[in-house]
Design a protein around this motif. Structure first.
Motif, PDB file in Angstrom:
ATOM      1  N   VAL A 174       0.920  -1.154  -0.156  1.00  0.00           N
ATOM      2  CA  VAL A 174      -0.018   0.148  -0.049  1.00  0.00           C
ATOM      3  C   VAL A 174       0.951   1.180  -0.031  1.00  0.00           C
ATOM      4  O   VAL A 174       1.638   1.461   0.820  1.00  0.00           O
ATOM      5  CB  VAL A 174      -0.970   0.209   1.219  1.00  0.00           C
ATOM      6  CG1 VAL A 174      -1.774   1.301   1.091  1.00  0.00           C
ATOM      7  CG2 VAL A 174      -1.852  -1.197   1.328  1.00  0.00           C
ATOM      8  N   VAL A 175       0.450   2.006  -0.959  1.00  0.00           N
ATOM      9  CA  VAL A 175       1.335   3.279  -0.921  1.00  0.00           C
ATOM     10  C   VAL A 175       0.520   4.573  -0.794  1.00  0.00           C
ATOM     11  O   VAL A 175      -0.603   4.768  -1.349  1.00  0.00           O
ATOM     12  CB  VAL A 175       2.260   3.450  -2.364  1.00  0.00           C
ATOM     13  CG1 VAL A 175       3.401   2.443  -2.412  1.00  0.00           C
ATOM     14  CG2 VAL A 175       1.418   3.355  -3.665  1.00  0.00           C
ATOM     15  N   ASP A 176       1.272   5.541  -0.454  1.00  0.00           N
ATOM     16  CA  ASP A 176       0.478   6.996  -0.362  1.00  0.00           C
ATOM     17  C   ASP A 176       0.522   7.558  -1.888  1.00  0.00           C
ATOM     18  O   ASP A 176       1.018   7.169  -2.964  1.00  0.00           O
ATOM     19  CB  ASP A 176       0.954   7.865   0.685  1.00  0.00           C
ATOM     20  CG  ASP A 176       2.351   8.198   0.393  1.00  0.00           C
ATOM     21  OD1 ASP A 176       2.793   8.128  -0.884  1.00  0.00           O
ATOM     22  OD2 ASP A 176       3.037   8.525   1.453  1.00  0.00           O
ATOM     23  N   GLU A 177      -0.230   8.853  -1.852  1.00  0.00           N
ATOM     24  CA  GLU A 177      -0.149   9.703  -3.047  1.00  0.00           C
ATOM     25  C   GLU A 177       1.347  10.047  -3.641  1.00  0.00           C
ATOM     26  O   GLU A 177       1.294  10.417  -4.718  1.00  0.00           O
ATOM     27  CB  GLU A 177      -1.097  10.937  -2.914  1.00  0.00           C
ATOM     28  CG  GLU A 177      -0.362  11.914  -1.653  1.00  0.00           C
ATOM     29  CD  GLU A 177      -1.246  12.930  -1.508  1.00  0.00           C
ATOM     30  OE1 GLU A 177      -1.793  13.698  -2.536  1.00  0.00           O
ATOM     31  OE2 GLU A 177      -1.702  13.471  -0.371  1.00  0.00           O
ATOM     32  N   TYR A 178       2.236  10.119  -2.857  1.00  0.00           N
ATOM     33  CA  TYR A 178       3.691  10.475  -3.319  1.00  0.00           C
ATOM     34  C   TYR A 178       4.471   8.983  -3.561  1.00  0.00           C
ATOM     35  O   TYR A 178       5.745   9.282  -3.704  1.00  0.00           O
ATOM     36  CB  TYR A 178       4.439  11.065  -1.827  1.00  0.00           C
ATOM     37  CG  TYR A 178       3.409  12.335  -1.763  1.00  0.00           C
ATOM     38  CD1 TYR A 178       3.910  13.506  -2.562  1.00  0.00           C
ATOM     39  CD2 TYR A 178       2.926  12.655  -0.454  1.00  0.00           C
ATOM     40  CE1 TYR A 178       2.803  14.490  -2.379  1.00  0.00           C
ATOM     41  CE2 TYR A 178       2.154  13.603  -0.158  1.00  0.00           C
ATOM     42  CZ  TYR A 178       2.470  14.878  -1.094  1.00  0.00           C
ATOM     43  OH  TYR A 178       1.661  15.703  -0.569  1.00  0.00           O
ATOM     44  N   GLY A 179       3.617   7.983  -3.616  1.00  0.00           N
ATOM     45  CA  GLY A 179       4.500   6.583  -3.632  1.00  0.00           C
ATOM     46  C   GLY A 179       5.267   6.003  -2.715  1.00  0.00           C
ATOM     47  O   GLY A 179       6.062   5.055  -2.775  1.00  0.00           O
ATOM     48  N   GLY A 180       5.191   6.550  -1.453  1.00  0.00           N
ATOM     49  CA  GLY A 180       5.776   5.839  -0.208  1.00  0.00           C
ATOM     50  C   GLY A 180       4.980   4.959   0.421  1.00  0.00           C
ATOM     51  O   GLY A 180       3.696   4.900   0.162  1.00  0.00           O
ATOM     52  N   THR A 181       5.847   3.930   1.025  1.00  0.00           N
ATOM     53  CA  THR A 181       5.164   2.650   1.386  1.00  0.00           C
ATOM     54  C   THR A 181       4.437   3.094   2.767  1.00  0.00           C
ATOM     55  O   THR A 181       4.921   3.473   3.689  1.00  0.00           O
ATOM     56  CB  THR A 181       6.364   1.761   1.697  1.00  0.00           C
ATOM     57  OG1 THR A 181       6.770   1.257   0.211  1.00  0.00           O
ATOM     58  CG2 THR A 181       5.573   0.461   2.079  1.00  0.00           C
ATOM     59  N   GLU A 182       3.072   2.635   2.815  1.00  0.00           N
ATOM     60  CA  GLU A 182       2.277   2.988   3.986  1.00  0.00           C
ATOM     61  C   GLU A 182       2.171   1.816   4.797  1.00  0.00           C
ATOM     62  O   GLU A 182       2.004   1.934   6.052  1.00  0.00           O
ATOM     63  CB  GLU A 182       0.926   3.480   3.526  1.00  0.00           C
ATOM     64  CG  GLU A 182       0.932   4.755   3.092  1.00  0.00           C
ATOM     65  CD  GLU A 182       0.608   6.048   4.143  1.00  0.00           C
ATOM     66  OE1 GLU A 182      -0.354   6.013   4.737  1.00  0.00           O
ATOM     67  OE2 GLU A 182       1.601   6.600   4.300  1.00  0.00           O
ATOM     68  N   GLY A 183       1.957   0.391   4.171  1.00  0.00           N
ATOM     69  CA  GLY A 183       2.015  -0.676   4.864  1.00  0.00           C
ATOM     70  C   GLY A 183       1.625  -1.961   3.872  1.00  0.00           C
ATOM     71  O   GLY A 183       1.888  -1.553   2.609  1.00  0.00           O
ATOM     72  N   ILE A 184       1.254  -3.037   4.221  1.00  0.00           N
ATOM     73  CA  ILE A 184       0.961  -3.947   3.266  1.00  0.00           C
ATOM     74  C   ILE A 184      -0.533  -4.719   3.784  1.00  0.00           C
ATOM     75  O   ILE A 184      -0.952  -4.516   4.771  1.00  0.00           O
ATOM     76  CB  ILE A 184       1.791  -5.231   3.521  1.00  0.00           C
ATOM     77  CG1 ILE A 184       2.047  -5.735   4.930  1.00  0.00           C
ATOM     78  CG2 ILE A 184       3.411  -4.681   3.098  1.00  0.00           C
ATOM     79  CD1 ILE A 184       2.698  -7.031   5.180  1.00  0.00           C
ATOM     80  N   VAL A 185      -1.143  -5.205   2.709  1.00  0.00           N
ATOM     81  CA  VAL A 185      -2.527  -5.758   2.841  1.00  0.00           C
ATOM     82  C   VAL A 185      -2.373  -7.375   2.133  1.00  0.00           C
ATOM     83  O   VAL A 185      -1.855  -7.385   1.305  1.00  0.00           O
ATOM     84  CB  VAL A 185      -3.527  -5.125   1.967  1.00  0.00           C
ATOM     85  CG1 VAL A 185      -4.853  -6.071   2.023  1.00  0.00           C
ATOM     86  CG2 VAL A 185      -3.712  -3.837   2.712  1.00  0.00           C
ATOM     87  N   THR A 186      -2.710  -8.139   2.962  1.00  0.00           N
ATOM     88  CA  THR A 186      -2.613  -9.512   2.460  1.00  0.00           C
ATOM     89  C   THR A 186      -4.171 -10.132   2.064  1.00  0.00           C
ATOM     90  O   THR A 186      -5.291  -9.440   2.596  1.00  0.00           O
ATOM     91  CB  THR A 186      -2.201 -10.492   3.457  1.00  0.00           C
ATOM     92  OG1 THR A 186      -2.988 -10.544   4.664  1.00  0.00           O
ATOM     93  CG2 THR A 186      -0.868 -10.047   3.820  1.00  0.00           C
TER      94      THR A 186
END
Length: 301
Positions: free
Chosen positions: A223-235
């Protein structure tokens, strides 16, 4: 005999009926349906040019009447829409579910499952993801021995691999891909085992993400934010848990309840509890705290 001769009224009735129904219907279908369609199909351009002139004339001739009919219909539809307009919220549907099953015919987990299905289409990836600070990942500079140690210590079936930092995701590596290489030494180049990662936005609805998982044949998304930074993961397990509840495998350790209920109106939550989980625990709508959360994912945030 008995009134059924060829000159009898009964015979005349059936003969007239046959001619009226059978023969006339046959002629109407033949010359009114089949023949014109066959001819028009074989001479489509000629018929189109001929009929277009007639339609243009009819359109101009009946334009005032058609305008009145069309606009009057739209006016009536708008008035009826205002009268019958009603917004059905998630709370309304949840209340309807509880009213339907209040006779205890269904178990509590079945009711929770129905409510989860209602929330499914309105829940975003950011609401159910494992936040960045809790993501177990490994950088590409790690040795094969360090990679095996992470899988051994964490008991995960797949972990993300990053380059310079967690915002530079290179892919995902699966534990099963390492089984054929367990006899290799620490210098073994494991980077060719990295699989491409599915990248998704934090606002993507989990029902759409579920289709992405099926299409890409993968069980984890970054999961990335609007700037492409990693926010987390979803399985995939996170998505299914939104419907069926918590899924625990043989490697999961029992977790303490993330809150203590002090009294009827006071709850003591763990700061790392996701806001989405709080809403589910307190039986609130998923968007209940949207006005004050200001982008936060957890109650501590």
């Amino acid at each position: 005999a008995n009134g059924w001769g060829f000159n009898s009224p009964a015979a005349d009735f059936w003969i007239n009926g046959f001619i009226t129904v059978g023969l006339v219907t046959f002629l109407l279908v033949l010359f009114g349906e089949v023949a014109p369609k066959v001819y028009a199909n074989q001479n489509s351009m000629r018929i189109a040019r001929f009929m277009s002139r007639i339609f243009v004339v009819l359109e101009k001739l009946f334009f005032p009447l058609s305008w009145i009919l069309v606009n009057s219909t739209q006016f009536v539809e708008k008035r009826l829409a205002k009268i019958n307009q009603s917004t059905v919220t998630q709370e309304d549907i949840a209340s309807a579910i509880e009213l339907t099953v209040k006779d205890n015919k269904y178990a509590k987990q079945d009711v929770d499952m129905l409510k989860g299905i209602v929330r499914f289409g309105n829940t975003s990836a950011v609401d159910i993801m494992k936040p960045r600070m809790k993501v177990v990942a490994l950088d590409t500079a790690a040795t094969f021995e360090e990679l095996l140690a992470v899988f051994k210590d964490e008991s995960y079936s797949r972990i993300p691999i990053y380059g310079d930092d967690l915002d530079d995701i290179k892919g995902i590596i699966h534990a099963k891909d390492l089984l054929n290489h367990l006899d290799k030494d620490a210098l073994f180049d494991w980077h060719n085992l990295i699989r491409p990662a599915l990248i998704t936005t934090e606002k993507r609805k989990i029902d759409d993400l579920f289709h992405d998982f099926k299409e890409k044949r993968t069980h984890m998304a970054i999961v990335v934010d609007e700037y492409g930074g990693t926010e987390g993961i979803v399985t995939l397990e996170d998505i299914l848990e939104e419907i069926v509840g918590e899924i625990e495998d043989e490697f999961d350790t029992p977790e303490e309840k993330p809150y203590d209920q002090i009294n009827e109106f006071t709850f003591d939550f763990n700061g790392g509890t996701a806001i989405n989980d709080i809403c589910k625990t307190l039986d609130l709508a998923a968007d209940y705290l949207d006005d004050i959360r200001k982008g936060a994912d957890t109650i501590a945030g």
